[in-house]
Design a protein around this motif. Structure first.
Motif, PDB file in Angstrom:
ATOM      1  N   ALA A  47       1.145  -1.219   0.056  1.00  0.00           N
ATOM      2  CA  ALA A  47      -0.183  -0.121  -0.264  1.00  0.00           C
ATOM      3  C   ALA A  47       0.887   1.444   0.027  1.00  0.00           C
ATOM      4  O   ALA A  47       0.676   2.214  -0.916  1.00  0.00           O
ATOM      5  CB  ALA A  47      -0.651  -0.739   1.298  1.00  0.00           C
ATOM      6  N   TYR A  48       2.298   1.450   0.396  1.00  0.00           N
ATOM      7  CA  TYR A  48       3.409   2.216   0.643  1.00  0.00           C
ATOM      8  C   TYR A  48       3.761   2.754  -1.019  1.00  0.00           C
ATOM      9  O   TYR A  48       3.602   3.398  -1.098  1.00  0.00           O
ATOM     10  CB  TYR A  48       3.801   2.264   2.036  1.00  0.00           C
ATOM     11  CG  TYR A  48       3.521   3.370   3.062  1.00  0.00           C
ATOM     12  CD1 TYR A  48       3.334   4.137   3.297  1.00  0.00           C
ATOM     13  CD2 TYR A  48       3.355   2.168   4.092  1.00  0.00           C
ATOM     14  CE1 TYR A  48       3.580   4.994   4.255  1.00  0.00           C
ATOM     15  CE2 TYR A  48       3.179   2.706   5.382  1.00  0.00           C
ATOM     16  CZ  TYR A  48       3.161   4.535   5.120  1.00  0.00           C
ATOM     17  OH  TYR A  48       2.666   5.075   6.646  1.00  0.00           O
ATOM     18  N   ALA A  51       1.146   4.418  -2.862  1.00  0.00           N
ATOM     19  CA  ALA A  51       0.795   5.406  -2.387  1.00  0.00           C
ATOM     20  C   ALA A  51       1.728   6.136  -2.577  1.00  0.00           C
ATOM     21  O   ALA A  51       2.068   7.973  -3.145  1.00  0.00           O
ATOM     22  CB  ALA A  51       0.703   6.192  -0.826  1.00  0.00           C
ATOM     23  N   MET A  55       2.109   9.906  -5.558  1.00  0.00           N
ATOM     24  CA  MET A  55       3.107  10.873  -4.507  1.00  0.00           C
ATOM     25  C   MET A  55       3.974  11.672  -5.633  1.00  0.00           C
ATOM     26  O   MET A  55       4.065  13.039  -6.007  1.00  0.00           O
ATOM     27  CB  MET A  55       3.179  10.694  -3.047  1.00  0.00           C
ATOM     28  CG  MET A  55       2.015  11.140  -1.842  1.00  0.00           C
ATOM     29  SD  MET A  55       0.737  11.723  -1.828  1.00  0.00           S
ATOM     30  CE  MET A  55      -0.641  11.358  -2.945  1.00  0.00           C
ATOM     31  N   ALA A 200      -4.360   2.674   0.692  1.00  0.00           N
ATOM     32  CA  ALA A 200      -2.937   3.732   0.194  1.00  0.00           C
ATOM     33  C   ALA A 200      -3.928   4.883   0.296  1.00  0.00           C
ATOM     34  O   ALA A 200      -3.363   6.194   0.594  1.00  0.00           O
ATOM     35  CB  ALA A 200      -2.851   2.822  -1.283  1.00  0.00           C
ATOM     36  N   THR A 201      -5.044   4.945   0.295  1.00  0.00           N
ATOM     37  CA  THR A 201      -6.225   6.656   0.490  1.00  0.00           C
ATOM     38  C   THR A 201      -5.577   6.988   2.315  1.00  0.00           C
ATOM     39  O   THR A 201      -5.507   8.108   2.489  1.00  0.00           O
ATOM     40  CB  THR A 201      -6.808   6.285   0.501  1.00  0.00           C
ATOM     41  OG1 THR A 201      -7.892   5.967  -0.983  1.00  0.00           O
ATOM     42  CG2 THR A 201      -8.043   7.300   1.007  1.00  0.00           C
ATOM     43  N   LEU A 203      -2.556   6.262   3.268  1.00  0.00           N
ATOM     44  CA  LEU A 203      -1.310   6.014   4.050  1.00  0.00           C
ATOM     45  C   LEU A 203      -0.552   7.618   3.125  1.00  0.00           C
ATOM     46  O   LEU A 203      -0.059   8.053   3.541  1.00  0.00           O
ATOM     47  CB  LEU A 203      -0.534   4.878   2.966  1.00  0.00           C
ATOM     48  CG  LEU A 203      -0.233   3.737   3.885  1.00  0.00           C
ATOM     49  CD1 LEU A 203      -0.311   2.637   3.175  1.00  0.00           C
ATOM     50  CD2 LEU A 203      -0.283   3.374   5.323  1.00  0.00           C
ATOM     51  N   CYS A 204      -2.022   7.852   1.735  1.00  0.00           N
ATOM     52  CA  CYS A 204      -1.737   9.605   1.199  1.00  0.00           C
ATOM     53  C   CYS A 204      -1.693  10.126   2.588  1.00  0.00           C
ATOM     54  O   CYS A 204      -0.518  11.344   2.780  1.00  0.00           O
ATOM     55  CB  CYS A 204      -3.208   9.708   0.792  1.00  0.00           C
ATOM     56  SG  CYS A 204      -2.832   8.635  -0.887  1.00  0.00           S
ATOM     57  N   ASN A 355      -7.584  14.794   4.153  1.00  0.00           N
ATOM     58  CA  ASN A 355      -7.758  13.962   3.389  1.00  0.00           C
ATOM     59  C   ASN A 355      -8.653  14.227   2.236  1.00  0.00           C
ATOM     60  O   ASN A 355      -8.064  15.155   0.896  1.00  0.00           O
ATOM     61  CB  ASN A 355      -7.864  12.543   2.715  1.00  0.00           C
ATOM     62  CG  ASN A 355      -6.808  12.249   3.429  1.00  0.00           C
ATOM     63  OD1 ASN A 355      -5.715  12.673   3.616  1.00  0.00           O
ATOM     64  ND2 ASN A 355      -7.120  10.692   4.143  1.00  0.00           N
ATOM     65  N   THR A 400      -4.643  10.735  -8.458  1.00  0.00           N
ATOM     66  CA  THR A 400      -5.132  11.235  -7.239  1.00  0.00           C
ATOM     67  C   THR A 400      -6.962  11.128  -7.126  1.00  0.00           C
ATOM     68  O   THR A 400      -7.098  11.232  -5.699  1.00  0.00           O
ATOM     69  CB  THR A 400      -4.670  12.956  -6.849  1.00  0.00           C
ATOM     70  OG1 THR A 400      -4.728  13.081  -8.046  1.00  0.00           O
ATOM     71  CG2 THR A 400      -3.242  12.660  -6.797  1.00  0.00           C
ATOM     72  N   LEU A 403      -8.353   7.796  -5.880  1.00  0.00           N
ATOM     73  CA  LEU A 403      -8.347   7.714  -4.814  1.00  0.00           C
ATOM     74  C   LEU A 403      -9.823   8.260  -3.624  1.00  0.00           C
ATOM     75  O   LEU A 403      -9.715   7.273  -3.057  1.00  0.00           O
ATOM     76  CB  LEU A 403      -7.254   7.729  -3.571  1.00  0.00           C
ATOM     77  CG  LEU A 403      -5.822   7.032  -4.307  1.00  0.00           C
ATOM     78  CD1 LEU A 403      -4.767   8.379  -3.912  1.00  0.00           C
ATOM     79  CD2 LEU A 403      -5.722   5.548  -3.779  1.00  0.00           C
TER      80      LEU A 403
END
Length: 461
Positions: A47-48, A51, A55, A200-201, A203-204, A355, A400, A403
């Motif tokens: 997931a990181y 993300a 990013m 992942a959302t 972790l954003c 977020n 983006t 997400l």
């Protein structure tokens, strides 16, 4: 030129990177590990990675735009200059939600840490003391903020390195998977991509802060280092998050050993290094949160400053720079007052709403690249230009935007209410569009004079 002074150019490349990393809070991975591990079925490192990719696309777009518009203001400035004042105002207003709540979140986390250690002390004492400290540091000077922030970031990173050493020893002794040489946290037969994308959302939120680097453009010794600082912050921060999450997930393939899944940091420290290391890890989290509080408090003060300078907020208040400290002192104090609300609300609700503002800002920065280069400058005639100014920002905006589908319902409700308030305020400012919103003059010669004047002031100080 401002009547009350200018922001002082005093920040080098690594000072800006340090502020960005401090804003991102390197130890936040340990706090959210249990929540994301549950959502992803033990795939936090994967997931990181997702993300980080999202990013990086957006970081590249930020780097392109900050070269064109070397001024504090971030997504607000880029959108305003490429798509008009009204769109810029709405994006700036949405970003303001993100920036205003981040200092409050840090104050809230500090309150929770100290409440657990000293349950008999009234929570408001911790909030007031912490907010007073951060506000004072930010008012006095940007150098004070940068230097203290750098120390706290280094301390946090050293503790993460210590965690990796202890984790390696535990893995060698048979804890968790019993080996470092495994791909289980990244690829296995139980991968649920819906769960991984949902994680992942979440972790954003860990990456929120790299965009705040653009707020320091007018305080960078060399404004051309800012794009590099943006990329380095995202890349280094993502590397820290991935590495720490990989070791943690390898040690804890499931969550069966945790008593509290919502905040696993204290138990991770206990299981990996015992009571002593648990105390040090909590201390590191405290330091990282304080560093994030310093950086987030500083950057939102500068967003308010730019909106005030542009007459989108009352200029006499929000466009003021202290003549001695060269900081937007009134804005710093106002952000401190907002942070005092950390005495009451829940962490889950505030982080969900953050977020909302962050993803709006990220999406429109990518779109502004297309608007400026492809539409405005007609740079779509070569394959390189098409890739750089259309395909790459489209990937950033699309990822983006995608997400958004996984955002918490509370984020939409709170965010939409905030946007409605902003639209009403914009209608008031423009008298229902009968007046124009304020404009910002980007004058490179004025920037040069500002640099020379601030270097002279700095040398005399």
């Amino acid at each position: 030129m401002l009547e009350n002074g200018k922001l002082q150019r005093s920040l080098g490349l690594w000072a800006i990177v340090g502020l960005g990393l401090g804003y991102m809070t390197p130890t936040v991975m340990f706090d959210t590990f249990g929540i994301v591990s549950k959502q992803t079925n033990g795939m936090v490192p994967l997931a990181y990675i997702i993300a980080l990719i999202v990013m990086l696309f957006t970081a590249i777009s930020y780097g392109k735009m900050v070269r064109i518009f070397p001024s504090a203001g971030s997504a607000y400035t880029y959108t305003k200059e490429t798509m008009g004042n009204y769109t810029g105002f709405i994006v700036g207003w949405a970003s303001l939600l993100d920036y205003l709540l981040l200092p409050l979140v840090n104050a809230l986390i500090i309150r929770l840490y100290l409440e657990s250690l000293f349950p008999s002390v009234p929570p408001w004492i911790w909030v007031v003391s912490y907010v007073a400290f951060v506000t004072t540091i930010n008012v006095l000077s940007m150098n004070s903020t940068s230097n203290l922030n750098g120390f706290l970031v280094i301390f946090s990173i050293l503790l993460i390195i210590s965690f990796i050493i202890f984790a390696s020893i535990q893995l060698y002794q048979g804890m968790g998977t019993g080996t470092l040489f495994t791909m289980q946290p990244i690829i296995n037969s139980n991968v649920d991509m819906v769960g991984v994308l949902t994680g992942a959302t979440v972790l954003c939120f860990s990456f929120v802060g790299f965009d705040a680097i653009t707020m320091y453009t007018e305080e960078a010794i060399d404004k051309n280092t800012v794009p590099k600082a943006i990329f380095l912050t995202v890349f280094i921060g993502g590397g820290i998050f991935f590495t720490a999450s990989f070791f943690t997930q390898t040690l804890f393939p499931d969550l069966s050993v945790f008593q509290v899944v919502d905040d696993t940091l204290p138990e991770i420290g206990l299981y990996v290094g015992g009571k002593v290391f648990q105390v040090f890890l909590i201390a590191g989290a405290f330091a990282a949160t304080t560093a994030s509080g310093l950086a987030s408090h500083s950057s939102v003060s500068r967003l308010l400053f730019v909106m005030g300078r542009n007459n989108m907020l009352p200029k006499k208040v929000f466009g003021y720079v202290h003549p001695k400290f060269h900081t937007p002192a009134i804005n710093v104090v106002l952000v401190g007052l907002v942070s005092l609300f950390a005495i009451g609300p829940s962490l889950e609700l505030i982080t969900a709403i953050i977020n909302f503002g962050a993803l709006i800002a990220f999406t429109f920065v990518n779109i502004s690249v297309i608007a400026y280069f492809a539409v405005g400058q007609k740079r779509y005639k070569t394959g390189k230009d098409i890739f750089s100014f259309i395909i790459m920002p489209l990937l950033g905006a699309g990822s983006t935007g995608f997400l958004w589908y996984f955002l918490h319902a509370d984020a939409f409700i709170g965010g939409i209410i905030w946007l409605i308030v902003g639209i009403i305020y914009m209608l008031y400012l423009t008298r229902f569009f009968r007046r124009k919103l304020g404009t910002l003059d980007f004058d490179e010669r004025e920037d040069t004079r500002a640099v020379e004047a601030d270097v002279k002031v700095s040398s005399q100080g």
